[in-house]
Design a protein around this motif. Structure first.
Motif, PDB file in Angstrom:
ATOM      1  N   CYS A  29      36.381  36.566  47.993  1.00 44.38           N
ATOM      2  CA  CYS A  29      37.434  37.049  48.789  1.00 44.38           C
ATOM      3  C   CYS A  29      38.562  36.187  49.256  1.00 44.38           C
ATOM      4  CB  CYS A  29      36.954  38.079  49.762  1.00 44.38           C
ATOM      5  SG  CYS A  29      36.237  39.524  49.430  1.00 44.38           S
ATOM      6  N   VAL A  47      40.468  35.051  46.394  1.00 47.97           N
ATOM      7  CA  VAL A  47      41.295  36.097  45.954  1.00 47.97           C
ATOM      8  C   VAL A  47      42.524  36.262  46.687  1.00 47.97           C
ATOM      9  CG1 VAL A  47      41.487  38.490  45.602  1.00 47.97           C
ATOM     10  CG2 VAL A  47      39.569  37.454  44.787  1.00 47.97           C
ATOM     11  N   GLU A 100      42.099  33.571  35.159  1.00 48.18           N
ATOM     12  CA  GLU A 100      42.094  34.027  36.545  1.00 48.18           C
ATOM     13  C   GLU A 100      42.594  35.346  36.885  1.00 48.18           C
ATOM     14  OE1 GLU A 100      42.406  29.806  38.954  1.00 48.18           O
ATOM     15  OE2 GLU A 100      44.360  30.681  38.181  1.00 48.18           O
ATOM     16  N   LEU A 157      40.809  38.336  38.780  1.00 44.45           N
ATOM     17  CA  LEU A 157      41.132  38.656  40.003  1.00 44.45           C
ATOM     18  C   LEU A 157      41.155  40.185  40.071  1.00 44.45           C
ATOM     19  CD1 LEU A 157      43.821  36.731  42.004  1.00 44.45           C
ATOM     20  CD2 LEU A 157      44.077  39.241  41.886  1.00 44.45           C
ATOM     21  N   HIS A 212      38.284  41.694  40.580  1.00 40.74           N
ATOM     22  CA  HIS A 212      37.657  41.849  41.729  1.00 40.74           C
ATOM     23  C   HIS A 212      38.549  42.924  42.624  1.00 40.74           C
ATOM     24  CE1 HIS A 212      36.284  39.743  45.505  1.00 40.74           C
ATOM     25  NE2 HIS A 212      37.344  40.346  45.919  1.00 40.74           N
ATOM     26  N   CYS A 233      40.375  43.233  49.766  1.00 37.11           N
ATOM     27  CA  CYS A 233      41.445  42.495  48.834  1.00 37.11           C
ATOM     28  C   CYS A 233      42.404  43.481  48.183  1.00 37.11           C
ATOM     29  CB  CYS A 233      40.623  41.777  47.801  1.00 37.11           C
ATOM     30  SG  CYS A 233      39.587  40.448  48.397  1.00 37.11           S
ATOM     31  N   HIS A 264      46.284  43.347  48.701  1.00 35.78           N
ATOM     32  CA  HIS A 264      47.200  43.435  47.586  1.00 35.78           C
ATOM     33  C   HIS A 264      48.194  44.480  47.667  1.00 35.78           C
ATOM     34  CE1 HIS A 264      47.935  44.613  43.208  1.00 35.78           C
ATOM     35  NE2 HIS A 264      48.598  43.253  43.229  1.00 35.78           N
TER      36      HIS A 264
END
Lengths: 202, 230
Positions: free
Chosen positions: B3, B6, B22, B26, B29, B36, B40
């Motif tokens: 986390c 991220v 990546e 991400l 995730h 997260c 976002h």
């Protein structure tokens, strides 16, 4: 950029058309940027004039190592920062005669007939909240976020304008956005629909 | 991908500043992590809100002020440019005038200098033989010389002895002294021998500014040879 070179040559030789062109092209971006950085409409006008005066007076010193836009933005950010510091030291509390935003009248809100009164109120609340959050942001983070999200500059251009490394740009944008997010969460209760709690995707 | 990592990359992710591998990790995730995902969504909302806030337009008064200032600055710049052009023009004219003034003198001056150098070399070469030839009666340029032993006849039983001799301006011995470490018996004998020898010795007197003068000279006598030191 050839047009940029022509414009610069015109500025250096005192061609009035080049000066007009520069004003026409950059007055709104510079004013918008300065306004975002110092929160005061009248001060933003003064600073914008100072920025252009500085551009005209120092155009001979521009070596073309960056783009003209980046160079102008750098001057604008520095002037805004200086004014903000000066303002922070010398400002005295003032009471406005009218409880309205400077440069805007109540009529401005009534032009958009496509939105409902509820939308307008909510929209105004949102704008007010984001402006308040932006005003409370650390000036270093604020410049980076404004240049990225409002002026749409690339990370490289921001690094050039603020004279910092790419890593620092990345860090400042991240921390600026994170601070804004937290400030907005604090302003809006979850019940009013501004809780950032998305559902995991299926 | 954890986390913390991220959350550190979320901002760069929003701006499309991370590599594809990546980005895929991400996104995976974000689908599974609510915290997260919330961050976002919050950042997206902040970005959208920021962009939605309208920018106030430049008002008419500011626009007029800017144009007026631009006009003044353009005129000021033109005056500067004109002044620089005038200075440049004047400098060019002065340079041209100076160049025209000096050109007629340039060839004679260069010719004169070359001739002078050639003459100097020629004259100095011819004077070289005259200067280097020694003339009789020339006085040495050194300020002072010491007395010198020309010849002697010494017959002594000692291996080596140093004698200091005072020579007058005519090259005659007026005094001498023997070393103090010689015992009395030998001293008398030696004094007699040295005295006899010095009677038959010839000296060149010392000089000061070319004129003969008296001076001491140290003479080292040996059984087979002798050395003289001033």
């Amino acid at each position: 950029m050839p047009e940029e070179q022509v414009l610069l040559e015109g500025l250096r030789s005192g061609d009035e058309t080049a000066y007009e062109l520069l004003i026409a092209h950059f007055q709104q971006p510079v004013f918008g940027l300065v306004q975002r950085l110092i929160d005061d409409h009248n001060e933003a006008s003064d600073v914008t004039q100072e920025v252009f005066l500085k551009i005209f007076r120092s155009v001979n010193q521009f070596r073309g190592e960056s783009s003209l836009k980046t160079w102008i933005y750098r001057i604008a950010v520095n002037e805004a920062y200086n004014r903000r510091r000066w303002f922070g030291r010398h400002r005295k509390p003032e009471t406005e005669l009218e409880a309205q935003e400077p440069g805007r009248s109540h009529l401005d809100h009534l032009h958009d007939r496509s939105r409902s009164p509820y939308d307008l109120v909510l929209n105004e609340e949102w704008k007010s909240a984001i402006e308040k959050a932006l005003a409370g942001l650390n000036p270093a983070f604020r410049s980076a976020v404004v240049l990225r999200d409002l002026e749409d500059l690339s990370y490289e251009e921001i690094a050039d304008v603020l004279d910092i490394s790419l890593g620092t740009v990345k860090s400042r944008i991240l921390r600026g956005r994170e601070s804004l997010r937290r400030a907005l969460i604090e302003q809006f209760e979850p019940a009013r629909g501004f809780a950032f709690s998305p559902q995991p995707a299926d | 991908m954890d986390c913390l990592h991220v959350q550190w990359m979320l901002s760069a992710f929003l701006d499309g500043r991370i590599v594809d591998s990546e980005k895929r990790s991400l996104e995976e995730h974000l689908k599974t992590c609510a915290e997260c995902g919330g961050r976002h969504a919050g950042m997206v909302a902040v970005q959208t809100t920021l962009r939605d806030v309208p920018v106030r337009k430049v008002d008419r008064h500011l626009s007029l002020s800017l144009r007026s200032m631009a006009s003044r600055e353009a005129a000021r710049r033109r005056r500067q440019v004109d002044f620089r052009a005038k200075v440049h023009d004047l400098t060019g004219r002065l340079s041209f005038w100076a160049s025209g003034l000096m050109k007629p003198l340039a060839l004679p001056a260069a010719g004169g200098l070359a001739t002078a150098v050639l003459l100097f070399v020629a004259v100095m070469t011819s004077f070289q033989g005259i200067i280097s030839a020694p003339q009789p009666g020339d006085v040495p340029t050194v300020l002072a010389t010491e007395a010198l032993l020309k010849s002697t006849l010494l017959d002594t039983a000692l291996e080596e002895i140093n004698v200091e001799v005072l020579v007058d301006e005519q090259g005659r011995v007026t005094d001498y002294s023997l070393p103090k470490d010689i015992d009395m018996a030998a001293r008398q004998e030696l004094k007699r021998e040295i005295g006899k020898s010095l009677l038959f010795s010839k000296f060149q007197p010392a000089t000061t500014f070319g004129q003969p003068t008296s001076g001491w000279v140290r003479v080292k006598f040996r059984r087979t040879q002798l050395e003289v030191r001033g």
